[in-house]
Scaffold this active site. Structure first.
Site, short mmCIF file in Angstrom:
data_model
loop_
_atom_site.label_atom_id
_atom_site.label_comp_id
_atom_site.label_asym_id
_atom_site.label_seq_id
_atom_site.Cartn_x
_atom_site.Cartn_y
_atom_site.Cartn_z
N GLY A 1 0.82 -1.20 0.00
CA GLY A 1 0.00 0.00 0.00
C GLY A 1 0.85 1.25 0.00
N ASP A 2 0.20 2.39 -0.24
CA ASP A 2 0.86 3.70 -0.22
C ASP A 2 1.95 3.82 -1.28
OD1 ASP A 2 -0.76 4.24 1.98
OD2 ASP A 2 0.73 3.43 3.37
N GLY B 1 1.42 5.21 -4.14
CA GLY B 1 1.17 6.41 -4.95
C GLY B 1 0.05 6.16 -5.96
N LYS B 2 -0.88 5.26 -5.58
CA LYS B 2 -2.01 4.96 -6.48
C LYS B 2 -2.83 6.21 -6.75
CE LYS B 2 -3.32 1.86 -3.47
NZ LYS B 2 -2.13 1.83 -2.60
N ALA C 1 -8.13 3.26 3.21
CA ALA C 1 -7.27 3.83 2.17
C ALA C 1 -6.98 5.29 2.47
CB ALA C 1 -7.96 3.72 0.81
N HIS D 1 -5.39 8.04 -0.12
CA HIS D 1 -4.80 8.30 -1.43
C HIS D 1 -4.53 9.80 -1.55
CE1 HIS D 1 -6.58 4.34 -3.23
NE2 HIS D 1 -5.82 4.15 -2.17
N GLN E 1 -5.25 -0.30 -1.06
CA GLN E 1 -4.31 -1.26 -0.46
C GLN E 1 -3.44 -1.89 -1.57
OE1 GLN E 1 -7.92 -1.71 0.74
NE2 GLN E 1 -7.28 0.07 1.88
N ARG F 1 5.71 4.89 8.81
CA ARG F 1 5.73 3.67 7.99
C ARG F 1 7.09 2.99 8.14
NH1 ARG F 1 3.28 7.00 2.90
NH2 ARG F 1 1.07 6.90 3.48
P1 GDP Z 1 -1.58 5.59 -2.16
O1 GDP Z 1 -2.26 5.14 -0.93
O2 GDP Z 1 -1.05 4.44 -2.96
O3 GDP Z 1 -2.40 6.53 -2.99
O4 GDP Z 1 -0.30 6.42 -1.67
P2 GDP Z 1 -0.25 7.52 -0.48
O5 GDP Z 1 -0.93 8.73 -0.95
O6 GDP Z 1 -0.70 6.91 0.79
O7 GDP Z 1 1.30 7.72 -0.33
C1 GDP Z 1 2.09 8.11 -1.41
C2 GDP Z 1 2.79 9.42 -1.05
O8 GDP Z 1 3.79 9.68 -2.02
C3 GDP Z 1 1.89 10.64 -1.10
O9 GDP Z 1 2.32 11.55 -0.14
C4 GDP Z 1 2.10 11.20 -2.51
O10 GDP Z 1 1.85 12.58 -2.61
C5 GDP Z 1 3.55 10.92 -2.69
N1 GDP Z 1 4.03 10.69 -4.05
C6 GDP Z 1 3.43 10.01 -5.07
N2 GDP Z 1 4.27 9.90 -6.12
C7 GDP Z 1 5.42 10.52 -5.75
C8 GDP Z 1 6.68 10.69 -6.38
O11 GDP Z 1 6.93 10.25 -7.49
N3 GDP Z 1 7.64 11.35 -5.67
C9 GDP Z 1 7.42 11.84 -4.43
N4 GDP Z 1 8.40 12.49 -3.81
N5 GDP Z 1 6.24 11.68 -3.80
C10 GDP Z 1 5.26 11.01 -4.45
P1 IMO Z 2 -3.83 2.61 0.66
O1 IMO Z 2 -5.02 2.44 -0.24
C1 IMO Z 2 -1.20 0.87 3.68
C2 IMO Z 2 -3.02 -2.01 6.44
C3 IMO Z 2 -3.12 -1.63 7.89
C4 IMO Z 2 -3.00 -3.01 8.52
C5 IMO Z 2 -3.76 -3.90 7.55
C6 IMO Z 2 -5.21 -4.17 7.95
O2 IMO Z 2 -3.64 4.00 1.15
O3 IMO Z 2 -2.63 2.00 0.05
P2 IMO Z 2 -7.42 -2.66 7.93
O4 IMO Z 2 -7.72 -1.36 8.60
O5 IMO Z 2 -7.53 -2.63 6.44
O6 IMO Z 2 -8.17 -3.81 8.52
O7 IMO Z 2 -5.86 -2.94 8.28
O8 IMO Z 2 -3.74 -3.23 6.31
N1 IMO Z 2 -3.63 -1.04 5.48
C7 IMO Z 2 -2.93 -0.23 4.69
N2 IMO Z 2 -1.60 -0.02 4.61
N3 IMO Z 2 -2.05 1.51 2.85
C8 IMO Z 2 -3.38 1.29 2.90
O9 IMO Z 2 -4.24 1.79 1.99
C9 IMO Z 2 -3.88 0.40 3.88
N4 IMO Z 2 -5.11 0.00 4.23
C10 IMO Z 2 -4.94 -0.90 5.20
O10 IMO Z 2 -2.08 -0.79 8.28
O11 IMO Z 2 -1.66 -3.43 8.51
MG MG Z 3 -2.18 5.43 1.13
#
Ligand code: GDP
Ligand code: IMO
Ligand code: MG
Length: 427
Positions: free
Chosen positions: A12-13, A15-16, A39, A41, A223, A304
């Site tokens: 997860g996280d 950069g979706k 999530a 995002h 995720q 993280r």
């Molecule tokens: P998601 O849950 O997959 O949408 O990702 P998150 O938003 O939780 O975490 C991704 C983080 O990386 C966010 O703070 C974005 O703004 C940042 N991000 C995404 N792409 C890039 C990149 O190419 N470079 C940098 N520095 N940050 C990025």
């Molecule tokens: P995005 O969409 C990262 C993790 C939680 C925990 C496990 C189960 O932003 O990528 P839950 O609340 O779903 O029952 O927790 O999954 N988790 C994530 N980790 N990014 C996420 O979403 C997550 N959504 C849940 O930290 O380990």
């Molecule tokens: Mg995220």
């Protein structure tokens, strides 16, 4: 057919949100097919940062239809907060559509999430506390409440009575806590239903109309593969299926209606919550990644866990999702690392493994095998063309594609929309 599924390939996280928002400029529809307000995002647009939990990451484009599908668990409190935040920015959410078949997250789901984690003690999952697991469990146990019932006062009263009677017995007799009050929940959630009613429809029928009209559709995963209930590091997973196969059930489509699958891959690895993480760096490298990248959860603010890129994980995700290509994000975070390590395989009891281990014991004990690549020690965030990236940087990108088993079609070098290098046409 113009439909693209965007999925997470690690924990997860990745950069979706950024990638979906980038592609949404060309899309007519963006649809979430699973997960809920767990999530987070992040979308950066016109200098502003939006953290989206339930709203699809196409919501910042006026005219884009944004669907919350039937297999998303809907927390009205979070959704209304997100809608209010958009309104405060002068943005319009009239394109939002909520499936009448989605399940509603209710206060007892959040309470159970907390109580069950507490009961598990050292074996806790480290959930986001958003009531996700308990809500999906109720859906599977056929005591969940769907949007269609919630919108109907009589049906809602009846279903809530039944569910709450059952929940209150567990709350009081198993956990020794105070029971929840029917009238309080009923009144509060009827109020939310009234506010969200205009957005509710049969999103399955809607999406088929859009497909028939040859509209461009994005399916937005939340995720990631390692958190998939069936394929991830169980029990340290979420309670839904983030992998691409879930698009079909989560929105009501056939498998042939998914045109292309893009896997979002972070240039290193992170994980929030508990569970094995073979390339985790519990040292100065991990700290450097966390601080450079500001790796703190978008939903819970938790730091993280950070580590090197793990090709075993991403190769497995390529297989689980049938990836067509990769969107490699956060490459710029590695700009100042003189050497970068890539995990190319896992060794267990001295032998290289061929398959991703199902056993958490094995995964917890594997030795990550690394190869070291030279860093590029130069800023990449302003680069617009792939060929302009430093040679060592391109070498790193190519190696990731090679090891992951899918070509890198998009390279992201910053959170903003324009910091995106596209190597091939996506729609
Ligand atoms: P998601 O849950 O997959 O949408 O990702 P998150 O938003 O939780 O975490 C991704 C983080 O990386 C966010 O703070 C974005 O703004 C940042 N991000 C995404 N792409 C890039 C990149 O190419 N470079 C940098 N520095 N940050 C990025
Ligand atoms: P995005 O969409 C990262 C993790 C939680 C925990 C496990 C189960 O932003 O990528 P839950 O609340 O779903 O029952 O927790 O999954 N988790 C994530 N980790 N990014 C996420 O979403 C997550 N959504 C849940 O930290 O380990
Ligand atoms: Mg995220």
């Amino acid at each position: 057919m113009s439909s693209i599924c965007v999925v997470g390939t690690q924990w997860g996280d990745e950069g979706k949100g950024k990638i979906v928002d980038y592609l949404a400029e060309q899309a007519d529809v963006v649809a979430r097919y699973q997960g809920g307000a767990n999530a987070g995002h992040t979308v950066v647009a016109k200098g502003k940062t939006f953290k989206l939990h339930l709203l699809p990451s196409g919501i910042l484009y006026p005219g884009c239809t944004c669907i919350i599908g039937n297999d998303v668990v809907l927390d009205p409190v979070v959704l209304l907060e997100e809608l209010a935040a958009l309104k405060a920015e002068g943005l319009d959410a009239s394109g939002l559509r909520i499936s009448n078949r989605a399940h509603v997250v209710l206060p007892y789901h959040k309470l159970f999430d907390k109580l069950e984690e507490r009961m598990k003690g050292n074996s806790k999952v480290g959930t986001t506390g958003r009531g996700i697991g308990p809500c999906y469990a109720d859906a599977a146990n056929r005591i969940g409440i769907r949007v269609v019932s919630w919108m109907d006062r009589e049906a809602f009263a009846q279903e809530l009575q039944t569910a709450l009677a059952y929940k209150n017995r567990i709350i009081t007799q198993v956990f020794g806590e105070q029971p929840l009050d029917f009238q309080t929940i009923y009144d509060e959630y009827c109020g939310y239903a009234d506010q969200l009613r205009p957005y509710v429809c049969d999103t399955c029928a809607l999406i088929h109309e859009e497909l028939a009209a040859d509209k461009k559709i994005l399916f937005e995963g939340a995720q990631a593969a390692m958190l998939d209930l069936s394929h991830g590091t169980y029990p340290f997973v979420t309670s839904s299926h983030p992998t691409a196969g879930a698009v079909c059930v989560g929105l009501g489509l056939g498998p042939k209606q998914i045109g292309k699958v893009i896997g979002v891959v972070k240039a290193y690895a992170t994980r929030v919550g508990e569970g094995p993480f073979p390339t985790e760096q519990l040292n100065a490298i991990g700290e450097q990644i966390r601080e450079t990248a500001h790796e703190y959860g978008a939903t819970t603010g938790r730091p993280r866990r950070c580590g090197w890129f793990d090709s075993c994980v991403v190769r497995y995700a390529t297989m689980l999702n049938g990836l067509d290509c990769i969107a490699l994000t956060r490459l710029d975070i590695l700009d100042q690392f003189p050497e970068i390590q890539i995990c190319t395989g896992y060794k267990y009891q001295g032998k290289l493994l061929n398959e991703f281990p199902a056993s958490l014991k094995v995964l917890g004990e594997v030795e990550a095998v690394y190869e070291t690549l030279p860093g590029w020690m130069a800023p990449t965030s302003d680069i617009k063309e792939y060929d302009q990236l430093p040679a060592n940087c391109r070498r790193y990108v190519e190696r990731i594609g090679e090891l992951a088993g899918a070509r890198v079609g998009i390279v992201s070098v910053g959170p903003e929309r324009d910091r995106t290098i596209v190597r091939e046409k996506m729609f």
